[in-house]
Design a protein around this motif. Structure first.
Motif, PDB file in Angstrom:
ATOM      1  N   LEU A  55       0.851  -1.188   0.000  1.00 57.34           N
ATOM      2  CA  LEU A  55       0.000   0.000   0.000  1.00 57.34           C
ATOM      3  C   LEU A  55       0.889   1.241   0.000  1.00 57.34           C
ATOM      4  CD1 LEU A  55      -2.581  -1.098   2.733  1.00 57.34           C
ATOM      5  CD2 LEU A  55      -2.591  -1.602   0.278  1.00 57.34           C
ATOM      6  N   GLU A  97      -0.471   5.199   2.651  1.00 57.90           N
ATOM      7  CA  GLU A  97      -1.500   4.779   3.624  1.00 57.90           C
ATOM      8  C   GLU A  97      -0.904   4.952   5.013  1.00 57.90           C
ATOM      9  OE1 GLU A  97      -5.175   3.483   4.742  1.00 57.90           O
ATOM     10  OE2 GLU A  97      -4.613   3.008   2.675  1.00 57.90           O
ATOM     11  N   LEU A 129      -5.077   2.377   8.766  1.00 54.53           N
ATOM     12  CA  LEU A 129      -5.287   1.013   8.280  1.00 54.53           C
ATOM     13  C   LEU A 129      -5.712   0.129   9.444  1.00 54.53           C
ATOM     14  CD1 LEU A 129      -5.102  -0.855   5.806  1.00 54.53           C
ATOM     15  CD2 LEU A 129      -2.783  -1.440   6.539  1.00 54.53           C
TER      16      LEU A 129
END
Length: 205
Positions: free
Chosen positions: A113, A116, A121
């Motif tokens: 990712l 992020e 998350l």
């Protein structure tokens, strides 16, 4: 005239290393060639927020350090391959997974990712998981986990990358690489932060 093919292969290899400008400076990055480390190769320290800080001693360039992310511990080589329960391995700056090119029989997968944040998350993504191919995911996807500073001859992690590891037991963990050096500047003593995540939410049929 007799041609020494071994010499040709050696010359080609050296030329390849010399032109790989993005590769680490091997002259200064390998101070412990061939040595066997006497201390622990994996140290995991739980953090107050529920994450864990891992320190991996990968200073021996001829050996891989196998890590079981489910249990937060090192797996010796025999155990790693007898049980197939390892998740990630470390050899200097190279990180491989137990799946694909790292081990065709392995079930580990990793999603990469970009941009992020750690705190945002809170659940595992449902897609985007890959296994190692001709190049490890940690080395090739989005430029790899580190960039190399040509001026300083040092590796630095790409802070914008966050990894989600689907482990050999089917658990999910977010992981961010923190450093290639320990607190006194020793190379190949990698640190990273990781924390368990809920599994992806099943999609409706």
């Amino acid at each position: 005239m007799r041609v020494d093919m071994r010499m040709i292969h050696r010359t080609v290899l050296l030329l390849g290393l010399s032109v790989a400008g993005c590769a680490p400076d091997l002259r200064t990055d390998y101070p412990f060639d061939g040595q066997t480390n006497s201390g622990p190769l994996v140290e995991v320290t739980p953090q107050e927020d529920g994450s864990n800080l891992a320190l991996i001693d990968a200073t021996n360039k001829s050996a891989r350090v196998f890590f079981d992310i489910d249990e937060g511990r090192e797996m010796k080589t025999d155990e790693a391959f007898d049980t197939n329960g390892w998740d990630l391995s470390f050899q200097r700056y190279t990180v491989t997974m137990n799946g694909g090119g790292g081990n065709p029989a392995g079930e580990v997968r990793v999603a990469v990712l970009k941009n992020e944040s750690w705190d945002s998350l809170t659940a595992s993504p449902s897609e985007g998981y890959q296994q190692d191919a001709s190049e490890p995911v940690f080395s090739g996807v989005e430029g790899g986990w580190y960039f190399y500073d040509l001026a300083e001859h040092r590796l630095a992690p790409r802070e914008e990358l966050l990894y989600v590891v689907r482990s050999s037991s089917g658990q999910f963990f977010k992981l961010r690489m923190l450093s290639y050096y320990d607190s006194v500047g020793t190379p190949a003593r990698l640190s990273f932060r990781y924390q368990r995540l809920p599994a992806p939410t099943p999609t409706a049929p």
